[in-house]
Scaffold this active site. Structure first.
Site, PDB file in Angstrom:
ATOM      1  N   ASP A 217       6.355  10.362  12.039  1.00 60.33           N
ATOM      2  CA  ASP A 217       6.380  11.133  13.281  1.00 60.33           C
ATOM      3  C   ASP A 217       5.254  10.695  14.222  1.00 60.33           C
ATOM      4  O   ASP A 217       4.111  10.485  13.779  1.00 60.33           O
ATOM      5  CB  ASP A 217       6.208  12.618  12.919  1.00 60.33           C
ATOM      6  CG  ASP A 217       6.464  13.543  14.082  1.00 60.33           C
ATOM      7  OD1 ASP A 217       7.600  13.551  14.579  1.00 60.33           O
ATOM      8  OD2 ASP A 217       5.526  14.257  14.503  1.00 60.33           O
ATOM      9  N   GLU A 272       3.126  -0.928  -3.745  1.00 62.04           N
ATOM     10  CA  GLU A 272       2.868  -0.629  -5.161  1.00 62.04           C
ATOM     11  C   GLU A 272       4.178  -0.325  -5.879  1.00 62.04           C
ATOM     12  O   GLU A 272       4.230  -0.270  -7.102  1.00 62.04           O
ATOM     13  CB  GLU A 272       1.973   0.623  -5.290  1.00 62.04           C
ATOM     14  CG  GLU A 272       0.516   0.399  -4.919  1.00 62.04           C
ATOM     15  CD  GLU A 272      -0.236   1.724  -4.728  1.00 62.04           C
ATOM     16  OE1 GLU A 272       0.290   2.806  -5.093  1.00 62.04           O
ATOM     17  OE2 GLU A 272      -1.356   1.668  -4.197  1.00 62.04           O
TER      18      GLU A 272
END
Ligand code: NOJ
Length: 557
Positions: A217, A272
């Protein structure tokens, strides 16, 4: 660049490049417990519907605990589910059901501001000036002999000042905090390491729970330069800044260069995971600066809102498509296409209004335009044509719940039921965004048209009945049937992220061909036009004597 010949060959790490992503506004999608608000279990119950629609991913607008001062974009706790919407267990169940149906899950993340009910903000209010707790937000002393004037004269996006004065713990009038949006949405201080670390924790929290990506956002607002003297709003306007900042990154809070240091850290977290988590930036920035958000060292993709602001017009569409494909090549990301979302008037309604209004069509309603003036038939016909065109483009397409039903904006909601802070903070002079957030009609009759067992939180008009999903299931030519077929074909037609324009049919016709020989032709003009040789596999309206009529798109192979 992806060169997969069909979706089965799209590698796990690049699933997003040409995905069709369906935005769910959770409070208005499906209500499982009859309290009037859509919820997580309601979404789980609709997974078969989502699967049959043929989308690749769902993007969930905020579902976190919230007082709903801004429809959930005021987050009380980033690592939980709003009890009004369900529990974390419900979330896990929904994620598993989506994944079992082959649908990815994208969560909305709101890093620019928390809500004023977040524990950090409450701690800041209870702590003294200069404390570590205040430093997580943007507090400043006011101007004037008693600090009674805000630190700058900036307006918030929703109207009214961008600063709010607090009462200090000892009861005296105190400092001011910055809020670019509503006063219930205090801006976080991204220069603070603790804020940065906490968001990395949030990204891991949801990624560990199976979230495949994030929609970020106001991604362009996080870093700020508030050194004195702060430019006045008049100076900012004179220098040409809008919601999208300056082209050189020198605006005090929109689109500053330092913001990319944050996303470089986020990228490390995304990587990751296997496959890496994805992200798409909501960044209203100059087109020339969009690539930095979309870089593979940053968020990876950025929204392009250009079509959403355009008229139904061949030359505007062509320019936008060409520009954005060039930008996508520069950034290495795929392009994104959006015609509707929870912040704008639905495109089936926009296209039924006079041309030239673009994103500003709300202004038209403010100036006396009424529901009666919307040509809904024309709007829907054009919306179907535009959607089919969009779904043929290279890149990912973001769809907003209800557009697959051809749903129109509810332009005449009673003032008393409106919820948007834009409406509230402008004292009703701005009608706001509630009209595209009215809960979906699932059935043609029954309580809240199948949305839930009670009345819906925003009232649905009677005419919603005609748009019900259940009714459209039965109709061959329905908009739902069109989207289903288009999304299914689109999967089979995945091809290199390129297109070639085919000219010759006149300025009102957009014709392009994808590398596997898939043609898309849209007639923006008034007279029927001939089609290229081949088999018409889909058209947004019926052909007339083998020709493509006005306001229609056809796919040909
Ligand atoms: C953009 C969101 O799309 C909008 O709905 C919200 O009001 C603002 N950001 C503030 O979070």
């Amino acid at each position: 660049m992806s060169t997969a010949a069909d979706s089965n060959q799209v590698s796990a790490a690049t699933w997003w490049r040409q995905a069709a992503v369906y935005q769910i506004y959770p409070r208005s999608f499906s209500d499982s417990n009859g309290d009037g608000l859509g919820d997580i279990k309601g979404i789980t119950a609709k997974v078969p519907y989502l699967k049959s629609l043929g989308i690749d991913a769902v993007w969930l607008s905020p579902f976190y605990p919230s007082a709903l001062a801004d429809g959930g974009y005021d987050v009380d706790d980033y690592r939980n589910v709003d009890p009004k919407l369900g529990t974390l267990e419900d979330f896990d169940e929904m994620a598993s059901a989506l994944h079992a149906a082959g649908i990815k899950l994208i969560a909305d993340i709101v890093p620019n501001h928390s809500s004023d009910r977040h524990e950090w903000f409450r701690e800041a209010l209870a702590s003294p000036k200069g404390s570590a707790a205040r430093d997580r937000y943007i507090f400043r002393d006011g101007k004037g002999p008693n600090g009674e004037f805000p630190p700058s004269d900036w307006d918030s996006v929703f109207g009214g000042p961008a600063w709010e004065r607090i009462t200090e713990p000892d009861g005296t009038p105190g400092q001011w905090y910055m809020h670019i949006f509503a006063k219930e949405q205090p801006d976080l201080n991204w220069a603070n390491r603790e804020v940065r670390d906490d968001f990395l924790k949030t990204l891991r929290f949801w990624s560990d729970r199976g979230v495949d990506g994030f929609r970020v956002d106001v991604a362009h607002a996080l870093t700020k330069d508030l050194t004195e003297p702060m430019l006045s709003k008049v100076e900012l306007t004179l220098e040409g800044a809008g919601f999208d900042g300056f082209e050189d990154g020198s605006h005090p809070f929109w689109d500053r260069d330092e913001v990319h240091e944050i996303y470089a850290e986020w990228r490390e977290v995304f990587n990751e995971y296997d496959p890496p988590r994805t992200a798409v930036a909501e960044a209203w920035v100059h087109a020339s600066r969009r690539a930095r958000y979309a870089s593979s060292e940053g968020l990876g993709q950025a929204f392009n809102f250009d079509l959403l602001q355009a008229d139904f017009d061949a030359s505007q569409f062509r320019r936008i498509i060409a520009e954005n494909l060039t930008l996508a090549e520069e950034s290495g990301a795929s392009s994104t296409w959006v015609l509707s979302n929870h912040d704008v008037v639905r495109h089936a309604t926009r296209y039924g209004l006079p041309n030239g209004l673009g994103r500003h069509c709300l202004q038209w309603f403010r100036e006396g335009g009424t529901a009666k003036d919307v040509n809904t038939e024309l709007g829907l016909r054009r919306a179907r044509a535009a959607s089919l065109l969009m779904l043929a483009l290279p890149g990912s397409a973001y769809l907003y719940q209800g557009e697959e039903l051809g749903l129109q904006e509810v332009v005449d909601l009673p003032a008393a039921s409106r919820q948007d802070p834009w409406f509230v903070r402008s004292n009703g002079t701005d009608v706001g965004r509630d009209g595209c957030r009215v809960p979906l009609p699932w059935t043609s009759e029954g309580s809240s048209f199948g949305f839930g067992a009670g009345a819906s939180h925003l009232p649905q008009p009677e005419w919603f009945s005609a748009y019900a999903a259940a009714t459209q299931e039965e109709q061959t030519g329905s908009t739902l049937a069109l989207y289903r077929k288009a999304l299914r074909l689109r999967r089979n037609l995945h091809t290199e992220e390129q297109l070639k324009w085919v000219d010759g049919a006149g300025a009102a016709v957009l014709h392009f061909v994808r590398p596997n020989g898939w043609h898309s032709v849209t007639n923006f003009g008034t007279e029927p036009v001939g089609l290229p040789a081949g088999t018409v596999i889909l058209s947004s309206s019926a052909l007339v004597e083998g020709k493509l009529p006005a306001d229609t798109t056809a796919w040909i192979i």
